[in-house]
Motif scaffolding. Structure first.
Motif, PDB file in Angstrom:
ATOM      1  N   THR A 195       0.789  -1.227   0.000  1.00  0.00           N
ATOM      2  CA  THR A 195       0.000   0.000   0.000  1.00  0.00           C
ATOM      3  C   THR A 195       0.818   1.273   0.000  1.00  0.00           C
ATOM      4  N   ASN A 196       1.625   1.485   1.038  1.00  0.00           N
ATOM      5  CA  ASN A 196       2.347   2.744   1.176  1.00  0.00           C
ATOM      6  C   ASN A 196       3.339   2.953   0.037  1.00  0.00           C
ATOM      7  N   ALA A 197       4.091   1.911  -0.288  1.00  0.00           N
ATOM      8  CA  ALA A 197       5.086   2.020  -1.352  1.00  0.00           C
ATOM      9  C   ALA A 197       4.425   2.291  -2.701  1.00  0.00           C
ATOM     10  N   LEU A 198       3.292   1.645  -2.952  1.00  0.00           N
ATOM     11  CA  LEU A 198       2.605   1.831  -4.229  1.00  0.00           C
ATOM     12  C   LEU A 198       2.007   3.231  -4.326  1.00  0.00           C
ATOM     13  N   VAL A 199       1.399   3.709  -3.263  1.00  0.00           N
ATOM     14  CA  VAL A 199       0.837   5.062  -3.282  1.00  0.00           C
ATOM     15  C   VAL A 199       1.940   6.095  -3.504  1.00  0.00           C
ATOM     16  N   ASP A 200       3.088   5.891  -2.867  1.00  0.00           N
ATOM     17  CA  ASP A 200       4.223   6.801  -3.078  1.00  0.00           C
ATOM     18  C   ASP A 200       4.656   6.780  -4.534  1.00  0.00           C
ATOM     19  N   ARG A 201       4.690   5.600  -5.115  1.00  0.00           N
ATOM     20  CA  ARG A 201       5.097   5.471  -6.514  1.00  0.00           C
ATOM     21  C   ARG A 201       4.084   6.146  -7.438  1.00  0.00           C
ATOM     22  N   LEU A 202       2.810   5.957  -7.152  1.00  0.00           N
ATOM     23  CA  LEU A 202       1.780   6.575  -7.978  1.00  0.00           C
ATOM     24  C   LEU A 202       1.900   8.094  -7.957  1.00  0.00           C
ATOM     25  N   SER A 203       2.174   8.659  -6.796  1.00  0.00           N
ATOM     26  CA  SER A 203       2.253  10.114  -6.680  1.00  0.00           C
ATOM     27  C   SER A 203       3.454  10.678  -7.426  1.00  0.00           C
ATOM     28  N   ASP A 204       4.471   9.836  -7.677  1.00  0.00           N
ATOM     29  CA  ASP A 204       5.669  10.290  -8.391  1.00  0.00           C
ATOM     30  C   ASP A 204       5.617  10.007  -9.884  1.00  0.00           C
ATOM     31  N   SER A 205       4.567   9.357 -10.350  1.00  0.00           N
ATOM     32  CA  SER A 205       4.522   8.876 -11.734  1.00  0.00           C
ATOM     33  C   SER A 205       4.030   9.932 -12.714  1.00  0.00           C
ATOM     34  N   ASP A 206       4.695   9.991 -13.868  1.00  0.00           N
ATOM     35  CA  ASP A 206       4.205  10.817 -14.975  1.00  0.00           C
ATOM     36  C   ASP A 206       3.017  10.139 -15.652  1.00  0.00           C
ATOM     37  N   ILE A 207       3.118   8.811 -15.781  1.00  0.00           N
ATOM     38  CA  ILE A 207       2.082   8.006 -16.436  1.00  0.00           C
ATOM     39  C   ILE A 207       1.745   6.820 -15.545  1.00  0.00           C
ATOM     40  N   VAL A 208       0.452   6.558 -15.394  1.00  0.00           N
ATOM     41  CA  VAL A 208      -0.019   5.328 -14.763  1.00  0.00           C
ATOM     42  C   VAL A 208      -1.033   4.691 -15.703  1.00  0.00           C
ATOM     43  N   VAL A 209      -0.894   3.411 -15.944  1.00  0.00           N
ATOM     44  CA  VAL A 209      -1.877   2.675 -16.749  1.00  0.00           C
ATOM     45  C   VAL A 209      -2.379   1.500 -15.920  1.00  0.00           C
ATOM     46  N   SER A 210      -3.678   1.502 -15.620  1.00  0.00           N
ATOM     47  CA  SER A 210      -4.280   0.372 -14.915  1.00  0.00           C
ATOM     48  C   SER A 210      -4.910  -0.564 -15.929  1.00  0.00           C
ATOM     49  N   THR A 211      -4.471  -1.815 -15.899  1.00  0.00           N
ATOM     50  CA  THR A 211      -4.986  -2.812 -16.844  1.00  0.00           C
ATOM     51  C   THR A 211      -5.848  -3.854 -16.139  1.00  0.00           C
ATOM     52  N   LEU A 212      -6.255  -3.562 -14.907  1.00  0.00           N
ATOM     53  CA  LEU A 212      -7.069  -4.505 -14.143  1.00  0.00           C
ATOM     54  C   LEU A 212      -8.512  -4.525 -14.640  1.00  0.00           C
ATOM     55  N   PRO A 213      -9.239  -5.626 -14.423  1.00  0.00           N
ATOM     56  CA  PRO A 213     -10.654  -5.685 -14.800  1.00  0.00           C
ATOM     57  C   PRO A 213     -11.491  -4.718 -13.958  1.00  0.00           C
ATOM     58  N   ALA A 214     -12.752  -4.555 -14.361  1.00  0.00           N
ATOM     59  CA  ALA A 214     -13.672  -3.659 -13.652  1.00  0.00           C
ATOM     60  C   ALA A 214     -13.737  -4.020 -12.175  1.00  0.00           C
ATOM     61  N   HIS A 215     -13.627  -3.010 -11.331  1.00  0.00           N
ATOM     62  CA  HIS A 215     -13.731  -3.087  -9.866  1.00  0.00           C
ATOM     63  C   HIS A 215     -12.523  -3.737  -9.184  1.00  0.00           C
ATOM     64  N   ALA A 216     -11.596  -4.305  -9.943  1.00  0.00           N
ATOM     65  CA  ALA A 216     -10.441  -4.947  -9.321  1.00  0.00           C
ATOM     66  C   ALA A 216      -9.504  -3.935  -8.668  1.00  0.00           C
ATOM     67  N   ALA A 217      -9.596  -2.661  -9.078  1.00  0.00           N
ATOM     68  CA  ALA A 217      -8.736  -1.624  -8.503  1.00  0.00           C
ATOM     69  C   ALA A 217      -9.474  -0.777  -7.464  1.00  0.00           C
ATOM     70  N   ASP A 218     -10.680  -1.184  -7.075  1.00  0.00           N
ATOM     71  CA  ASP A 218     -11.459  -0.386  -6.122  1.00  0.00           C
ATOM     72  C   ASP A 218     -10.755  -0.276  -4.768  1.00  0.00           C
ATOM     73  N   THR A 219     -10.114  -1.349  -4.320  1.00  0.00           N
ATOM     74  CA  THR A 219      -9.394  -1.307  -3.044  1.00  0.00           C
ATOM     75  C   THR A 219      -8.243  -0.312  -3.111  1.00  0.00           C
ATOM     76  N   LEU A 220      -7.531  -0.314  -4.230  1.00  0.00           N
ATOM     77  CA  LEU A 220      -6.439   0.647  -4.416  1.00  0.00           C
ATOM     78  C   LEU A 220      -6.979   2.071  -4.415  1.00  0.00           C
ATOM     79  N   ALA A 221      -8.151   2.271  -5.002  1.00  0.00           N
ATOM     80  CA  ALA A 221      -8.763   3.602  -5.004  1.00  0.00           C
ATOM     81  C   ALA A 221      -9.022   4.083  -3.582  1.00  0.00           C
ATOM     82  N   GLY A 222      -9.512   3.175  -2.734  1.00  0.00           N
ATOM     83  CA  GLY A 222      -9.760   3.532  -1.344  1.00  0.00           C
ATOM     84  C   GLY A 222      -8.474   3.895  -0.616  1.00  0.00           C
ATOM     85  N   ARG A 223      -7.400   3.152  -0.890  1.00  0.00           N
ATOM     86  CA  ARG A 223      -6.117   3.439  -0.255  1.00  0.00           C
ATOM     87  C   ARG A 223      -5.558   4.781  -0.730  1.00  0.00           C
TER      88      ARG A 223
END
Length: 328
Positions: free
Chosen positions: A192-220
């Protein structure tokens, strides 16, 4: 009524949700191709060979979704760089004269064109060096995302966040073969913490997960509430926007919904399929591609609006029923 002489379809399982027919049929209408038709057909991997054998000479092209993107490789020849390198094809063009099947990957183009390009003072287009890219997931679409990233940067550092890091060894093999990718590392999606830090530093993020599979990440992401400035493309277009895109926007980032990728890869497919016929080649050569894209985009927007409205009505009907049950 005009007789249909040229047939195309999107194949996969399940397939009833696909909006590809909306895009392709809108393109045919705009191009004046009255004798062309595009449908959706549910085909599983074990039924794919028999389906191909059943086609007559009117069939021109097939859009391929899961689980057929790799199965098609045994039935045709890769004709572009990315289908050959990724060993993934989402487009098949059928030659009625010799029965051959030509395979292409337009997903890479769809992702690349969906992402913003930053302009330098010299007028060239590139991301600042080095660019930081995060890909969520490590399946077939993630491979296409990595390929697209290599076309957007000259020196990219890539993180792949997945439930099972390292399972798809082809990801690291591909990165090693791409001069534009300086490094690729993998991390658990649950970090969680490491991924959120990485997301905040990213120029580009591409989520290739199916529908709703990233909902937990959205909450974090909401809980951490970092300041993000990059662009996030979520390949999901139903529901739209996804919860991850909403969270990204709330944190200040640039959200890009999956309908952009769907549109751009479909435009490329139309040009390939229609352009493969003698009469169609003249039509494609003379068409305004940007105007064609706008027509297809309008049709997609209308279809998505109608679908979202229908879903809302269903939810409201369900709420009414629940209220009635509560009163009784």
């Amino acid at each position: 009524m005009t007789a249909i002489k040229h047939r195309c379809a999107v194949l996969g399982h399940p397939i009833s949700h696909s909006l590809s027919p909306v895009l392709h049929n809108a393109a045919y209408a705009a191009l004046g191709l009255d004798d062309w038709e595009y449908t959706r057909i549910d085909v599983e991997e074990d039924g794919f060979p028999n389906f191909l054998r059943s086609l007559d000479s009117s069939w021109v092209g097939l859009s391929l979704t899961m689980p057929l993107k790799k199965a098609a490789l045994a039935k045709g020849l890769c004709r572009d760089e990315w289908s050959a390198r990724l060993r993934v094809a989402n487009t098949a063009v059928l030659d009625a004269h010799d029965g051959s099947i030509s395979l292409y990957n337009t997903d890479v183009e769809g992702i690349r064109q969906s992402l913003p390009i930053r302009h330098t003072d010299s007028g060239a287009t590139s991301f600042p060096q080095p660019s930081t890219v995060t890909i969520i997931g490590n399946g077939n679409t993630a491979m296409s995302a990595l390929a697209a990233a290599s076309e957007l940067t000259d020196e990219g550092d890539v993180i792949v966040a997945a439930r099972h890091p390292g399972r798809n060894t082809a990801m690291s093999d591909l990165a090693s073969s791409l001069p534009a990718i300086r490094s690729l590392r993998e991390m658990p999606l649950g970090a969680t913490n490491a991924l959120v830090d990485r997301l905040s530093d990213s120029d580009i993020v591409v989520s290739t997960l199916p529908a709703h599979a990233a909902d937990t990440l959205a909450g974090r992401l909401r809980d951490a509430n970092p300041r993000v400035t990059g662009s996030l493309l979520d390949v999901v277009y139903d529901p739209m926007p996804s919860d991850l895109l909403r969270a990204w926007s709330e944190c200040g980032g640039n959200p890009i919904s999956g309908d952009r990728m769907l549109l751009r890869q479909a435009v490329a497919q139309v040009l390939l399929m229609v352009g493969s016929t003698d009469a169609g080649k003249n039509v494609v050569d003379g068409c305004d591609i940007e105007a064609l894209s706008h027509v297809m985009d309008d049709a997609l927007t209308t279809a998505l609006s109608a679908k979202n409205s229908h879903t809302k009505d269903d939810h409201e009907d369900g709420d009414d029923l629940n209220q009635k049950r509560m009163r009784t």
